[in-house]
Motif scaffolding. Structure first.
Motif, mmCIF file in Angstrom:
data_model
loop_
_atom_site.group_PDB
_atom_site.id
_atom_site.type_symbol
_atom_site.label_atom_id
_atom_site.label_comp_id
_atom_site.label_asym_id
_atom_site.label_seq_id
_atom_site.Cartn_x
_atom_site.Cartn_y
_atom_site.Cartn_z
ATOM 1 N N ILE A 66 0.824 -1.205 0.000
ATOM 2 C CA ILE A 66 0.000 0.000 0.000
ATOM 3 C C ILE A 66 0.862 1.260 0.000
ATOM 4 C CG2 ILE A 66 -1.601 1.349 1.415
ATOM 5 C CD1 ILE A 66 -2.916 -1.311 2.204
ATOM 6 N N LEU A 67 1.944 1.260 0.759
ATOM 7 C CA LEU A 67 2.845 2.417 0.784
ATOM 8 C C LEU A 67 3.469 2.660 -0.585
ATOM 9 C CD1 LEU A 67 4.661 1.985 4.222
ATOM 10 C CD2 LEU A 67 3.129 3.844 3.550
ATOM 11 N N LEU A 68 3.936 1.597 -1.235
ATOM 12 C CA LEU A 68 4.497 1.739 -2.582
ATOM 13 C C LEU A 68 3.471 2.329 -3.540
ATOM 14 C CD1 LEU A 68 6.586 -1.515 -3.217
ATOM 15 C CD2 LEU A 68 7.394 0.840 -3.459
ATOM 16 N N THR A 181 0.999 6.624 4.738
ATOM 17 C CA THR A 181 2.272 6.670 5.459
ATOM 18 C C THR A 181 2.068 6.609 6.970
ATOM 19 O OG1 THR A 181 3.234 7.991 3.666
ATOM 20 C CG2 THR A 181 4.384 7.996 5.787
ATOM 21 N N PHE A 182 1.061 7.313 7.467
ATOM 22 C CA PHE A 182 0.882 7.409 8.919
ATOM 23 C C PHE A 182 -0.329 6.635 9.444
ATOM 24 C CE2 PHE A 182 3.051 11.300 7.547
ATOM 25 C CZ PHE A 182 4.205 11.213 8.319
ATOM 26 N N GLY A 183 -1.177 6.120 8.534
ATOM 27 C CA GLY A 183 -2.395 5.462 8.983
ATOM 28 C C GLY A 183 -2.391 3.951 8.873
ATOM 29 N N VAL A 184 -1.540 3.388 8.004
ATOM 30 C CA VAL A 184 -1.479 1.927 7.853
ATOM 31 C C VAL A 184 -0.334 1.412 8.720
ATOM 32 C CG1 VAL A 184 -1.225 0.008 6.244
ATOM 33 C CG2 VAL A 184 -2.381 2.094 5.505
ATOM 34 N N CYS A 185 -0.669 0.732 9.811
ATOM 35 C CA CYS A 185 0.340 0.358 10.807
ATOM 36 C C CYS A 185 0.732 -1.115 10.770
ATOM 37 C CB CYS A 185 -0.166 0.702 12.202
ATOM 38 S SG CYS A 185 -0.568 2.458 12.402
#
Length: 461
Positions: A66-68, A181-185
């Motif tokens: 997801i980040l990529l 970046t900050f919500g998927v942990c």
């Protein structure tokens, strides 16, 4: 669910220019084929990067993928907007736009292949098809947004509104970068929701070996791929197919929107039904057959003028049944290939669709026929309707009768193949029943020893 948002934004990017193909051609001073490349690049990029996305999802998990996807899509959308800056030379604008589309296209498989894995790892078996449906329908919701926004903001003969439309369509992509970046942990929940989610999947390489030997999977893969390819082509060419018959960009955008709205309704009903009944095979076959019928009628009606109401009904019904089979086919692919990793089995369905989509998009470019002088005068395309268009690469409307027949024929063959030759073998359902039975047996065997320990403890007390 972050991957839902990512899918919606990426598909806004993919389909941005299709409802306004004629005006995009005018703004960037390129021909129709170059405008179509902006959609085609998503299919091309999904083939090599589809394999990479399957490997990343199965090896490094949902969060990395997801980040990529979010960052590549965000940078790609930024480049698309840069292509409209006034100090960019005119001969470079289209190539900067294409570079942005390419980065966004590369990002697509990293999130488009995620729904089945998300459903398998985070949801119980009674909710998997519905969860897959919700994530998968983010794809058409992105298309819906672009089909409504682009024609509404860039209409008539005025292509100068295109930069503003790009900023509106692209702005959510930048928000998604921050949210991803900050919500998927985490890639997995603290506790597996099902027995199969707790089991290790096959490695990517071993999964491919098993898929190669699975006849049912190949029938589903090729047939589903044809259906997805035809849908992608219809979505990309809707404006170009309708405007020569006098239908406006707004109506083409409305048709795209109705197809999506019907599809979301159909997918919701199909997802809930399959979660309750586990009848994956029946839903796929019936939906495929009915969608083909409505698709054939739509293309036949699109050859004639002043058929707005019938066209709207046909395209809505086409979307309702066509999209109903999309998430269910993904789940069916996982079922018949278990324990192959979810991203591998479902991802290759999408790769099949993109490969066939490339072939169909290129073939239809050569199957279109020139319009007569009278037809050209009656068209609603930017060039044909009297809008000014400079340069040798201006948009030229074409007759899409033969490409329509070509796509209808392919869809009919694919539907017949999946109906006649594919048999559903629900391996994951069977494995979960066996795993649950083993757990119950182990618990029952341990009960006597637990009772004995408790009795001894009481005696000592």
């Amino acid at each position: 669910m972050q991957c839902v948002k990512d899918l919606r934004i990426i598909n806004e990017t993919w389909i941005t220019f299709s409802p306004i193909a004629d005006l995009t051609s005018t703004y960037y001073n390129v021909n129709a084929f170059k405008v179509n490349i902006l959609s085609l690049i998503f299919m091309v990029a999904s083939v090599p990067f589809g394999f990479a996305a399957s490997w990343v999802l199965d090896t490094y998990g949902l969060r990395t993928s997801i980040l990529l996807s979010a960052w590549l899509n965000g940078i790609g959308n930024l480049l698309r907007n840069v292509s409209t800056f006034g100090d960019i030379p005119n001969d470079l604008r289209f190539w900067i736009l294409l570079a942005g589309q390419t980065l966004a296209a590369i990002s697509q498989p990293f999130v488009m292949f995620a729904p089945t894995k998300l459903a398998a790892l985070w949801f119980p078996d009674s909710q998997r098809a519905t969860a897959n449906m919700m994530a998968s329908m983010a794809n058409p919701l992105g298309i819906l947004s672009a089909n409504l926004i682009a024609p509404a903001m860039v209409n008539g003969c005025n292509s100068d509104e295109l930069p503003r439309a790009l900023w509106v369509i692209s702005s959510p992509a930048f928000l998604v970068v921050f949210m991803a970046t900050f919500g998927v942990c985490s890639s997995v929940p603290p506790t597996p929701p099902t027995a199969s989610a707790d089991e290790a999947s096959e490695s990517f390489k071993e999964g491919l070996k098993k898929i190669v030997k699975n006849k049912n999977y190949w029938v589903l893969c090729l047939s589903f791929g044809t259906g997805l390819a035809v849908f992608s082509s219809v979505t990309s060419f809707l404006d170009q197919a309708l405007c020569p018959r006098g239908y406006s960009n707004d109506f083409a955008g409305l048709c795209g929107a109705l197809m999506i709205v019907g599809g979301v309704v159909g997918a919701i009903i199909a997802g809930i039904y399959v979660d309750k009944t586990k009848r994956f095979e029946e839903v796929v076959k019936i939906s495929f057959a009915i969608a083909v019928v409505f698709g054939v009628v739509f293309f036949e009606l699109a050859r004639y003028k002043n058929q707005e109401i019938l066209l709207a009904i046909m395209v809505t019904a086409f979307g309702t049944f066509g999209f109903a089979m999309y998430p269910i086919s993904m789940e069916l692919a996982v079922e018949i290939t278990y324990p192959v990793a979810e991203a591998t089995s479902s991802g290759l369905l999408v790769v099949s669709g993109q490969v066939q989509g490339i072939i169909i998009v290129l073939a239809t470019q050569f199957l279109t026929q020139p319009l007569s002088a009278a037809q050209l005068a009656d068209s609603a395309c930017a060039q044909g309707s009297g809008c000014s268009s400079s340069g040798a690469d201006s948009f030229t409307p074409q007759d899409w009768t033969v490409p329509g027949l070509f796509m209808n024929g392919l869809s009919a063959i694919a539907a017949c193949a999946v109906i006649l030759f594919m048999k559903g073998d629900y391996k994951r359902v069977k494995a979960e029943k066996q795993l649950n039975a083993e757990r119950v047996l182990n618990i029952s065997r341990s009960l006597p020893s637990i009772v004995e320990v408790q009795s001894n403890t009481q005696d000592r007390l």
